[in-house]
Design a protein around this motif. Structure first.
Motif, PDB file in Angstrom:
ATOM      1  N   UNK A  77     -35.091  -7.987  42.862  1.00  0.00           N
ATOM      2  CA  UNK A  77     -36.542  -7.782  42.945  1.00  0.00           C
ATOM      3  C   UNK A  77     -37.287  -9.101  42.820  1.00  0.00           C
ATOM      4  N   UNK A  78     -36.813  -9.950  41.903  1.00  0.00           N
ATOM      5  CA  UNK A  78     -37.475 -11.259  41.722  1.00  0.00           C
ATOM      6  C   UNK A  78     -37.297 -12.120  42.968  1.00  0.00           C
ATOM      7  N   UNK A  79     -36.092 -12.094  43.529  1.00  0.00           N
ATOM      8  CA  UNK A  79     -35.849 -12.899  44.737  1.00  0.00           C
ATOM      9  C   UNK A  79     -36.744 -12.432  45.889  1.00  0.00           C
ATOM     10  N   UNK A  80     -36.882 -11.119  46.019  1.00  0.00           N
ATOM     11  CA  UNK A  80     -37.729 -10.585  47.095  1.00  0.00           C
ATOM     12  C   UNK A  80     -39.173 -11.053  46.904  1.00  0.00           C
ATOM     13  N   UNK A  81     -39.629 -11.049  45.648  1.00  0.00           N
ATOM     14  CA  UNK A  81     -41.007 -11.496  45.371  1.00  0.00           C
ATOM     15  C   UNK A  81     -41.172 -12.977  45.712  1.00  0.00           C
ATOM     16  N   UNK A  82     -40.156 -13.782  45.383  1.00  0.00           N
ATOM     17  CA  UNK A  82     -40.231 -15.218  45.692  1.00  0.00           C
ATOM     18  C   UNK A  82     -40.237 -15.444  47.209  1.00  0.00           C
ATOM     19  N   UNK A  83     -39.402 -14.686  47.936  1.00  0.00           N
ATOM     20  CA  UNK A  83     -39.366 -14.862  49.393  1.00  0.00           C
ATOM     21  C   UNK A  83     -40.730 -14.545  49.991  1.00  0.00           C
ATOM     22  N   UNK A  84     -41.400 -13.567  49.406  1.00  0.00           N
ATOM     23  CA  UNK A  84     -42.742 -13.201  49.852  1.00  0.00           C
ATOM     24  C   UNK A  84     -43.709 -14.367  49.571  1.00  0.00           C
ATOM     25  N   UNK A  85     -43.597 -14.939  48.367  1.00  0.00           N
ATOM     26  CA  UNK A  85     -44.487 -16.045  47.988  1.00  0.00           C
ATOM     27  C   UNK A  85     -44.254 -17.277  48.861  1.00  0.00           C
ATOM     28  N   UNK A  86     -42.986 -17.613  49.048  1.00  0.00           N
ATOM     29  CA  UNK A  86     -42.662 -18.891  49.696  1.00  0.00           C
ATOM     30  C   UNK A  86     -42.807 -18.835  51.214  1.00  0.00           C
ATOM     31  N   UNK A  87     -42.417 -17.706  51.829  1.00  0.00           N
ATOM     32  CA  UNK A  87     -42.369 -17.677  53.291  1.00  0.00           C
ATOM     33  C   UNK A  87     -43.139 -16.510  53.874  1.00  0.00           C
ATOM     34  N   UNK A  88     -43.832 -15.758  52.993  1.00  0.00           N
ATOM     35  CA  UNK A  88     -44.592 -14.594  53.412  1.00  0.00           C
ATOM     36  C   UNK A  88     -43.732 -13.635  54.247  1.00  0.00           C
ATOM     37  N   UNK A  89     -42.535 -13.405  53.767  1.00  0.00           N
ATOM     38  CA  UNK A  89     -41.655 -12.487  54.472  1.00  0.00           C
ATOM     39  C   UNK A  89     -41.268 -11.360  53.515  1.00  0.00           C
ATOM     40  N   UNK A  90     -41.314 -10.117  54.035  1.00  0.00           N
ATOM     41  CA  UNK A  90     -40.970  -8.968  53.191  1.00  0.00           C
ATOM     42  C   UNK A  90     -39.502  -8.611  53.391  1.00  0.00           C
ATOM     43  N   UNK A  91     -38.727  -8.917  52.378  1.00  0.00           N
ATOM     44  CA  UNK A  91     -37.306  -8.568  52.428  1.00  0.00           C
ATOM     45  C   UNK A  91     -37.091  -7.370  51.514  1.00  0.00           C
TER      46      UNK A  91
END
Lengths: 199, 318
Positions: free
Chosen positions: A67-81
């Protein structure tokens, strides 16, 4: 080897109690934050933008990390994983050798994992048997195009030919030692500790 | 927890662990092309049925097979039991064959308990006499939880032949352990004397019990167990204690109708009620498989030296 958890997940443990993190601190709150950020960046780099990717955490603490990694990916690259959970209990090969364990949740994105790059996320990588079970569980659910492995801590002592793609921290350990990962979602604090053994 | 013999022996934590595990079982195989898990590979489950029961036996068989166990069906009628072999000798034979779990149904109350003395493996009671049928009660509780959200605080009305019903007995204990209010409705002749001491409300009037019922459980009138006449006529029973369409209409909108099966349509339950959207009868059958998978998993996979239940604790992993 780590000790079995004496309490169910998601209940709070007051600092100083059983899971307070007694032992040598390996990673602090800030370290874990930094490490998760780094893994998120590595995922973006290695997967060239994390398209068609699903994060599946192994309960319990792997789910929080996913969950934390998904949130970071959203923050860094604006991508929803999508981040889900993969319980591997029913696939373990040592069920009759250990104390009974309750089943955890399996939560896979509704569109499934066929053709997706699945990144398995776990807190500690040790013998590799959990990941072997996870691979079996995964292939009963669908056919991913690729499977990668991200772990917060690699403590060594592999018994199977399994290698993580993303490692938060390598911690050389003795077999008698215990690595404990505490995460805010379950334990009220973030920390990784090493205890037991002569070290 | 080594055996599952009665619901009385289950703590609330045990019961909730079984129900939660059943939920995970359902989710683990739902939508799968091959609904099979490797969990009990190499283990042998023996179905030892001294009474006929297609429903329960196939449910246990399906559950064990979905967990990859080997299943041996042992029907008393076609075995040496019909030649006069004792229960103990049968048990010793099963022991010698290396049965990891024995699922037993027997006409005599207490037979599964007796088997635990002679067998090393787990014993699962699949119905003994008029005593207990724990997995049926567990699947009923699972169904209530699935349809109504939770068991705690719900009013469950059990109607009919309580006297001969092991299903009712197991449900009384399990549902009250889980915090439900249980009400028994039956003709006085079909209520055991001991019911006064159970944690239940007792009523003889079905009509007055309808309006505040969340789940109504109709029991089969067990003609085969009735050696005396317990009520004047089938017609009168149906009129007094049958769940007719008119009675169904007086249940609260959310209330569900349950039946452990097999049903006497037109007697304890009207056909239109049994087939209505409130009815959970087929769901109960499906849920039976999840619950039995959970019980087999919990009884067969724990370390034999440890009877304690542990959380998932990822750090316990190797």
């Amino acid at each position: 080897m780590a000790e079995p958890a004496q309490k169910p997940p998601k209940s709070s443990t007051p600092p100083g109690a059983d899971r307070s993190g007694a032992g040598k601190h390996i990673l602090t709150d800030a370290d874990i934050n930094r490490v998760v950020n780094r893994i998120a960046h590595q995922i973006l780099e290695k997967t060239k933008g994390a398209e068609n990717t699903v994060l599946l955490g192994i309960p319990t603490r792997g789910v929080a990390l996913a969950g934390r990694l998904a949130a970071r990916l959203k923050d860094f690259a604006d991508i929803s994983v999508p981040a889900g959970a993969l319980d591997i209990t029913l696939y373990r090969d040592d069920l009759h050798m250990k104390a009974l364990r309750a089943l955890g949740p399996t939560d896979v994105p509704p569109e499934g994992i066929d053709g997706q790059r699945v990144i398995l996320v776990d807190d500690v990588l040790y013998s590799g048997r959990t990941i072997r079970a996870a691979l079996n569980a995964l292939y009963d659910i669908g056919r991913p195009s690729q499977v990668q492995l991200a772990v917060l801590v690699d403590r060594g002592h592999r018994e199977l030919p399994i290698r993580p793609d993303y490692v938060g921290k390598n911690i050389p350990t003795a077999r008698e030692e215990s690595v404990r990962v505490l995460l805010r979602e379950y334990d009220d604090l973030d920390a990784v500790t090493l205890s037991g053994g002569d070290a | 927890m080594k055996h599952l013999l009665t619901c009385q022996a289950l703590s609330r934590d045990d019961a909730e662990l079984i129900l939660d595990s059943a939920q995970q079982m359902a989710e683990a195989v739902r939508g799968r092309e091959v609904p099979k898990l490797p969990t009990l590979r190499g283990r042998t489950v023996v179905n030892l049925f001294f009474e006929d029961s297609t429903r329960t036996r196939t449910s246990f068989e399906t559950a064990a097979k979905r967990l990859s166990a080997d299943v041996v069906n042992f029907a008393a009628k076609s075995s040496s039991l019909s030649k006069g072999e004792s229960l103990r000798d049968t048990a010793l034979t099963l022991q010698a064959m290396g049965a990891d779990a024995v699922v037993v149904r027997h006409g005599a109350s207490g037979a599964p308990q007796q088997l635990t003395r002679w067998l090393d493996g787990a014993v699962l009671n699949a119905g003994d006499g008029t005593h207990a049928h724990p997995t049926q009660a567990l699947l009923d509780a699972f169904t209530i939880r699935q349809r109504l959200g939770e068991v705690e605080g719900k009013t469950v009305t059990i109607v009919g032949d309580i006297l001969h019903s092991r299903v009712a007995r197991s449900n009384v204990w399990l549902l009250s352990t889980l915090g439900a209010r249980v009400r028994l409705v039956a003709p006085p002749t079909l209520l055991p004397v001991a019911a006064q001491k159970w944690p239940v409300d007792i009523s003889y009037d079905l009509d007055s019990a309808l309006s505040d019922t969340d789940a109504i459980m109709m029991l089969r009138v067990q003609h085969e167990r009735m050696r005396d006449s317990f009520f004047p006529s089938v017609r009168e029973y149906a009129r007094m204690y049958g769940l007719t369409a008119a009675r169904e209409a007086r249940l609260p909108g959310h209330a569900i109708v349950m039946h452990p099966g097999p049903m006497n349509r037109g007697m304890e339950i009207a056909s239109s009620v049994a087939d209505s959207p409130r009815s959970t009868i087929t769901e109960q059958v499906t849920n039976g498989v999840w619950v039995r998978m959970a019980v087999l998993y919990l009884l067969l996979t724990s370390d034999s030296t440890s009877n304690t239940l542990h959380g998932t604790g990822t750090e316990a992993r190797s």
